[in-house]
Every structure is written in structure tokens, then in C-alpha cells.
Write an enzyme that holds these catalytic residues in place. Structure first.
Site, PDB file in Angstrom:
ATOM      1  N   ASP A  43      -1.708   6.794   6.137  1.00 16.32           N
ATOM      2  CA  ASP A  43      -2.728   5.826   5.746  1.00 16.32           C
ATOM      3  C   ASP A  43      -2.943   4.945   6.977  1.00 16.32           C
ATOM      4  OD1 ASP A  43      -4.240   3.738   4.791  1.00 16.32           O
ATOM      5  OD2 ASP A  43      -2.882   3.193   3.160  1.00 16.32           O
TER       6      ASP A  43
ATOM      7  N   LYS B 189     -12.041  -1.970   7.172  1.00 14.21           N
ATOM      8  CA  LYS B 189     -11.316  -2.770   8.159  1.00 14.21           C
ATOM      9  C   LYS B 189     -11.835  -2.531   9.578  1.00 14.21           C
ATOM     10  CE  LYS B 189      -8.363  -3.338   4.581  1.00 14.21           C
ATOM     11  NZ  LYS B 189      -7.739  -2.450   3.591  1.00 14.21           N
TER      12      LYS B 189
ATOM     13  N   TRP C 280       0.836  -1.209   0.000  1.00 16.02           N
ATOM     14  CA  TRP C 280       0.000   0.000   0.000  1.00 16.02           C
ATOM     15  C   TRP C 280       0.862   1.245   0.000  1.00 16.02           C
ATOM     16  CZ3 TRP C 280      -4.301  -1.307  -1.841  1.00 16.02           C
ATOM     17  CH2 TRP C 280      -4.953  -2.488  -1.456  1.00 16.02           C
TER      18      TRP C 280
END
Ligand code: PLP
Length: 355
Positions: free
Chosen positions: A166, A190, A99
């Protein structure tokens, strides 16, 4: 039978969130309408939006000068929206996984990117340390939890520049010093809500420093000025997010979640560390308490597929590791009950005893 849900994302949500969402699908706020068919401009939905933003501020103790917005496009859109809005000349990024890498790739479209450190050569098994962040960057971007590799920065780094993070897979799992950040973003699927909404926390004074023209929809100011209602927001995921936030508050807030999360992770890591068959894949000091990655030792490697079916027969789902790590990944997000971790650990012990 209700399964023990270890999926990495979309992933387990609190039973409270699911029940309240199911109720609202039948009748939202006593309106005689489903949440699926009401206007986002209704006063009932406005109340949902207002409370969700207020609860994010309360739970994360967000100081003055920040705005909370709910956007579409997932965390992946933030990979480009962040540099579009904040990168004037140069930004620093820490490369801690897939990511982070995707975020770096997008930032390069907007300016100079200094990748201050990377653990790529070791398949991202640790978080780089002792790196230098230049003073002249617009921000330093980190990925606090590396969902795929199971490493985590459970701290807000001390650097001289503003942070951007993030936090898709570990937001609400610990208190954060928000004042160190210009921007924090998190895809919902999540620790917050069904997929479809992204939470962004932005310091308003960080905006307006780039010269380039920003398309309306990609400009944070658009969404701040319109209270996340410039266009139709993801109504249902925002409703569900509010339920999760209420649940977190009821549970005692992020400190209480952290305590539970630490306990759950300790149960599983202890089992891995004391196992003859299983072994962790990451550096001990950087282990994630959200995504626990482990494999079978070389002499048992061919039993991995068998363990997945063995666990499945006990209602344990979602433990297959990501293809870039292999083995197993057990995601222990906030909503996962401790009991599920105990069931997994028991399955590991019983499987080991049989072989
Ligand atoms: C899941 C995840 C993403 C991707 O989120 P999308 O909403 O699918 O774009 C980005 N970063 C991290 C850390 C993630 O866990």
C-alpha cells in the site's frame, strides 16, 4: 489568500494539475465539451488513459510483465481485492498502523494471515525490524508510509517472497524497485489526483493462482483485459492524475521529487529537533518525509489549540494531528511548495518566542 495546505488527504495538488483540470472542465481537448460530460469511450479520453498508464510506467521504471490499472473503490477496496486475487493459502503482513491493520482484517477473510511483527503496543511510533517472513507465504504485505503515525519505509525490503504494498501516501516520492513487488496500490488523493481513483500496478504472472471464483468487478484480469474500461472509470480523477504525472515528469521525475521532499522534511524536522516547545512522536530512523507528526512537550501541552489558531491566522491549514496521535501532523506531499514549510517553521519559532 491561497492557503498553505498541510492536509493529510485529500490534500494539496500541484497548481499545474488544478489549472489544467479547470481548463478541461470548460473545454476538454478542444471538443467543445467539458471533461465532465464526455464519453470515456471517446478517442480523446482514450488518449488520456493511454498516456497516464504510459507515464506511470515511465516514472516508476516499471519492468516488462506488469500492468497499470485505474480502479474505483479507493485503497480500502484493495485491502480485500489483493487477498481475493493473490492469497491462495497464507500471506504475511507487517502491522505498522491503522491502514495496515485494516488490510490485515480483510486478508483474514481469505486465508491464513501471519502478522510477522507489529508496533501497535507502542502506538505505531516505529517500523518493526528483524522480523522473519516465512518462505511459504503467497506474498508479504507492507504499508510503505503510515499516513496517520508519520513513519515510513523508504526502501523495498529484502525478503525471499514477493512483496505487495500500500503506497497510497508516498508513491512518486522515491524510485521503487518494482521488480520486487507482485502488486502496488495507491489511492489517488495524496500524491496524484482528486479522490475517486486508485492506481494499481500488478505483475500479470502473479494472477490466476487462486482457486476461488472472483466476482468480475473484483478480478484484476477484468480490468487489465479491458484497459481499465470494463465499466465507466473515474474520468475526471484520471484526467487530473495525468496532469500530475506530466508535472512530475517536467520536474525531473521521482528522483527530483525525492530530493525536494527530503529537503522539505529536513527543514521541518530540524525545527522540531531544535525546539524547546515541540517534539517529534516517532523513532528518528523511521520518520516519514510525507507526514510529519509532532506534539508539544508536556509543559506546553495546553498551548496546542492556541498554536493551531496562531498558524491558521498565517494561512496554515490542516496541521491538526489525527485523533490517534494528537498534537500536529504536517503533510508535505510532493505538491507542497518548500515555501509553505518555511512559513510553518517561522510560525513555530515566532509562537515559541512569545511563550
Ligand atoms: C489514505 C490511505 C488509505 C485509504 O485510502 P482510501 O482511498 O480512502 O480507501 C489507505 N492506506 C493509506 C496508507 C492511506 O494513506
Amino acid at each position: 489568500m491561497k492557503k498553505h495546505n498541510f492536509y493529510a488527504g485529500p490534500s494539496i495538488l500541484s497548481q499545474y494539475t488544478i489549472e489544467k483540470t479547470a481548463e478541461a472542465i470548460h473545454d476538454f481537448a478542444g471538443m467543445g465539451l467539458s471533461i465532465l460530460e464526455v464519453s470515456h469511450r471517446s478517442k480523446q479520453f482514450q488518449a488520456v488513459m493511454d498516456e497516464a498508464q504510459a507515464l506511470v510506467k515511465e516514472l516508476l521504471e516499471i519492468p516488462e510483465g506488469y500492468e497499470v490499472v485505474f480502479l474505483g473503490g479507493g485503497a480500502s477496496l484493495q485491502f480485500c481485492m489483493v487477498p481475493f486475487n493473490l492469497l491462495a493459502t497464507k500471506a504475511a503482513y507487517l502491522d505498522t498502523g491503522t491502514w495496515a491493520n485494516k488490510a490485515i482484517k480483510e486478508a483474514k477473510l481469505f486465508g491464513e494471515v501471519d502478522v510477522v511483527a507489529s508496533s501497535k503496543a507502542d502506538n505505531y511510533t516505529y517500523i518493526p525490524k528483524n522480523y522473519q517472513v516465512p518462505d511459504d507465504v503467497d506474498y508479504f504485505h507492507i504499508t510503505t508510509n503510515n499516513t496517520i503515525y508519520g513513519t515510513e519505509m523508504r526502501y523495498d525490503p529484502d525478503v525471499k517472497v514477493r512483496l505487495v504494498a500500500d503506497m497510497s501516501s508516498d508513491i512518486f516520492s522515491r524510485p521503487i524497485d518494482v521488480s520486487k513487488y507482485d502488486l502496488i496500490y495507491a489511492g489517488a488523493q495524496k500524491n496524484l489526483a482528486p479522490a475517486g481513483v486508485t492506481l494499481v500496478i500488478v505483475r500479470t504472472d502473479a494472477l490466476g493462482k487462486v482457486e476461488r471464483t472472483i466476482p468480475t468487478m473484483l478480478n484484476y484480469r477484468t480490468h487489465i483485459e479491458k484497459g481499465s474500461m470494463f465499466n465507466t472509470p473515474p474520468v475526471l480523477p484520471i484526467f487530473s492524475a495525468l496532469q500530475t504525472l506530466r508535472y512530475y515528469k517536467e520536474m525531473g521525475g521521482v528522483k527530483a521529487m525525492e530530493k525536494l521532499d527530503l529537503e522539505k522534511a529536513a527543514i521541518l524536522y530540524d525545527a522540531i529537533d531544535n525546539s524547546r516547545m515541540f517534539v517529534g512522536t516517532t523513532a528518528v530512523e523511521d520518520r516519514s518525509i510525507m507526514n510529519v507528526c509532532f506534539v508539544m512537550k508536556p509543559e506546553y501541552k495546553e498551548l496546542e489549540a492556541e498554536f493551531i489558531s496562531f498558524a491558521d491566522a498565517r494561512g496554515i491549514v490542516g496541521i491538526k494531528g489525527h485523533r490517534s496521535v494528537g498534537g500536529f501532523r504536517a503533510s508535505l506531499y510532493n505538491a507542497l511548495p518548500k515555501e509553505s514549510v518555511e512559513v510553518l517553521v517561522q510560525a513555530m519559532k515566532d509562537f515559541e518566542a512569545q511563550h
